[in-house]
Design a protein around this motif. Structure first.
Motif, PDB file in Angstrom:
ATOM      1  N   PRO A  56       0.797  -1.232   0.000  1.00  0.00           N
ATOM      2  CA  PRO A  56       0.000   0.000   0.000  1.00  0.00           C
ATOM      3  C   PRO A  56       0.828   1.280   0.000  1.00  0.00           C
ATOM      4  N   GLY A  57       2.114   1.206   0.382  1.00  0.00           N
ATOM      5  CA  GLY A  57       2.968   2.381   0.331  1.00  0.00           C
ATOM      6  C   GLY A  57       3.226   2.861  -1.089  1.00  0.00           C
ATOM      7  N   MET A  58       2.878   2.039  -2.082  1.00  0.00           N
ATOM      8  CA  MET A  58       3.055   2.410  -3.489  1.00  0.00           C
ATOM      9  C   MET A  58       1.820   3.107  -4.063  1.00  0.00           C
ATOM     10  N   LYS A  59       0.921   3.509  -3.185  1.00  0.00           N
ATOM     11  CA  LYS A  59      -0.303   4.183  -3.633  1.00  0.00           C
ATOM     12  C   LYS A  59       0.029   5.338  -4.565  1.00  0.00           C
ATOM     13  N   TYR A  60      -0.709   5.439  -5.664  1.00  0.00           N
ATOM     14  CA  TYR A  60      -0.599   6.465  -6.710  1.00  0.00           C
ATOM     15  C   TYR A  60       0.545   6.210  -7.701  1.00  0.00           C
ATOM     16  N   MET A  61       1.353   5.173  -7.496  1.00  0.00           N
ATOM     17  CA  MET A  61       2.455   4.914  -8.419  1.00  0.00           C
ATOM     18  C   MET A  61       1.928   4.661  -9.827  1.00  0.00           C
ATOM     19  N   PRO A  62       2.453   5.362 -10.859  1.00  0.00           N
ATOM     20  CA  PRO A  62       2.020   5.107 -12.231  1.00  0.00           C
ATOM     21  C   PRO A  62       2.643   3.806 -12.750  1.00  0.00           C
ATOM     22  N   VAL A  63       1.818   2.953 -13.347  1.00  0.00           N
ATOM     23  CA  VAL A  63       2.293   1.671 -13.858  1.00  0.00           C
ATOM     24  C   VAL A  63       1.689   1.410 -15.235  1.00  0.00           C
ATOM     25  N   THR A  64       2.311   0.485 -15.953  1.00  0.00           N
ATOM     26  CA  THR A  64       1.748  -0.012 -17.207  1.00  0.00           C
ATOM     27  C   THR A  64       1.522  -1.509 -17.068  1.00  0.00           C
ATOM     28  N   VAL A  65       0.401  -1.981 -17.589  1.00  0.00           N
ATOM     29  CA  VAL A  65       0.103  -3.408 -17.593  1.00  0.00           C
ATOM     30  C   VAL A  65      -0.476  -3.786 -18.951  1.00  0.00           C
ATOM     31  N   SER A  66      -0.141  -4.976 -19.399  1.00  0.00           N
ATOM     32  CA  SER A  66      -0.715  -5.531 -20.626  1.00  0.00           C
ATOM     33  C   SER A  66      -1.289  -6.893 -20.304  1.00  0.00           C
ATOM     34  N   LYS A 158     -11.082 -10.678  -3.289  1.00  0.00           N
ATOM     35  CA  LYS A 158     -11.619 -11.972  -2.879  1.00  0.00           C
ATOM     36  C   LYS A 158     -12.764 -12.394  -3.792  1.00  0.00           C
ATOM     37  N   ALA A 159     -13.628 -11.436  -4.151  1.00  0.00           N
ATOM     38  CA  ALA A 159     -14.785 -11.752  -4.991  1.00  0.00           C
ATOM     39  C   ALA A 159     -14.365 -12.176  -6.397  1.00  0.00           C
ATOM     40  N   LEU A 160     -13.302 -11.560  -6.934  1.00  0.00           N
ATOM     41  CA  LEU A 160     -12.874 -11.852  -8.306  1.00  0.00           C
ATOM     42  C   LEU A 160     -11.650 -12.760  -8.373  1.00  0.00           C
ATOM     43  N   ASP A 161     -11.195 -13.242  -7.203  1.00  0.00           N
ATOM     44  CA  ASP A 161     -10.058 -14.158  -7.140  1.00  0.00           C
ATOM     45  C   ASP A 161      -8.817 -13.554  -7.798  1.00  0.00           C
ATOM     46  N   THR A 162      -8.394 -12.418  -7.244  1.00  0.00           N
ATOM     47  CA  THR A 162      -7.192 -11.745  -7.746  1.00  0.00           C
ATOM     48  C   THR A 162      -6.284 -11.382  -6.573  1.00  0.00           C
ATOM     49  N   GLU A 163      -5.096 -10.892  -6.922  1.00  0.00           N
ATOM     50  CA  GLU A 163      -4.253 -10.274  -5.911  1.00  0.00           C
ATOM     51  C   GLU A 163      -4.941  -8.981  -5.452  1.00  0.00           C
ATOM     52  N   PRO A 164      -4.686  -8.550  -4.206  1.00  0.00           N
ATOM     53  CA  PRO A 164      -5.307  -7.299  -3.729  1.00  0.00           C
ATOM     54  C   PRO A 164      -4.584  -6.077  -4.303  1.00  0.00           C
ATOM     55  N   ILE A 165      -4.613  -5.981  -5.617  1.00  0.00           N
ATOM     56  CA  ILE A 165      -3.941  -4.906  -6.343  1.00  0.00           C
ATOM     57  C   ILE A 165      -4.950  -4.272  -7.279  1.00  0.00           C
ATOM     58  N   LEU A 166      -5.121  -2.953  -7.174  1.00  0.00           N
ATOM     59  CA  LEU A 166      -6.037  -2.229  -8.052  1.00  0.00           C
ATOM     60  C   LEU A 166      -5.259  -1.223  -8.876  1.00  0.00           C
ATOM     61  N   VAL A 167      -5.388  -1.334 -10.190  1.00  0.00           N
ATOM     62  CA  VAL A 167      -4.834  -0.341 -11.114  1.00  0.00           C
ATOM     63  C   VAL A 167      -6.000   0.463 -11.677  1.00  0.00           C
ATOM     64  N   VAL A 168      -5.965   1.781 -11.475  1.00  0.00           N
ATOM     65  CA  VAL A 168      -7.004   2.653 -12.015  1.00  0.00           C
ATOM     66  C   VAL A 168      -6.513   3.188 -13.354  1.00  0.00           C
TER      67      VAL A 168
END
Length: 223
Positions: A56-66, A158-168
């Motif tokens: 959670p300390g990485m909150k707001y970090m810009p990332v790219t995902v494909s 938990k509902a979608l069976d993913t890591e607790p990671i959200l990319v907006v």
């Protein structure tokens, strides 16, 4: 003079306390503005590939995902000034290196909620986020209708069976399927300290006025 002493002291002490509260709010405003500037700089920094280890300390970090959406999603009740009520679509997203994460793809109007959004390949630039939207008055998700009332990363993972990671998502390459990205921005972070300071200063003025009025009444009784 003794009759004037108590209301004068009471008025002076009350005004001093109220003015100090107003000054404290001005200091808080300066602190909040500095914090917001830091968050803005972090949001707008160059994007990096999604780190292997996330906290959670990485909150707001810009990332790219494909990767590819799976067609599984959560619809979070939301709204847009331009389109009115609608939903934010949080999808299960499988990255090219095999990780399952949450992807907040953005906003859809109410009438688009039941449109087919099957698996689709996307390249996304966005920001890591752990929104703090739940409160004691937030209703529990309506799981039968798949309607949520706040973004809750652990519960959604938990509902979608993913890591607790959200990319907006802020920029999406590929078929957006009618979903409009809502990038992370500081506008959603409240900064009301100036209005609070003005309220304390106005109360101080009113307190001073009442003190002067009380002293005037005491003097009138004298005569």
């Amino acid at each position: 003079m003794k009759r004037y002493l108590f209301p004068a002291v009471l008025g002076a002490v009350g005004c001093a306390i109220l003015i100090s509260l107003g000054m404290w709010q001005l200091q808080r405003m300066a602190w909040k503005e500095d914090m917001l500037a830091q968050i803005r700089a972090r949001i707008e920094a160059p994007a990096v590939p999604l780190p292997e280890r996330i906290d959670p300390g990485m909150k707001y970090m810009p990332v790219t995902v494909s990767g590819t959406t799976t067609g599984d999603e959560i619809d979070v009740l939301s709204g847009s000034k331009e389109q009115g009520g609608g939903y934010q679509v949080v999808s299960r997203f499988l990255t090219d290196d095999g990780r399952a994460i949450l992807l907040d793809r953005g906003f859809i109007p109410q009438q688009a909620r039941h449109m087919d959004r099957g698996p689709v390949r996307l390249k996304v630039r966005g920001n890591l986020h752990w929104p703090e939207e739940r409160s004691g008055s937030t209703p529990a998700p309506n799981l039968d209708e798949n309607i949520w009332f706040a973004r809750d990363v652990p519960a959604m993972a938990k509902a979608l069976d993913t890591e607790p990671i959200l990319v907006v998502a802020s920029v999406v390459e590929g078929d957006a399927q009618g979903v409009e990205p809502i990038p992370v921005a500081i506008e959603g972070i409240p900064n009301n300290h100036l209005s609070y300071a003005l309220q304390w200063f106005m109360i101080a003025v009113a307190w001073a006025g009442m003190t002067l009025g009380l002293i005037w009444r005491i003097r009138q009784r004298k005569y």
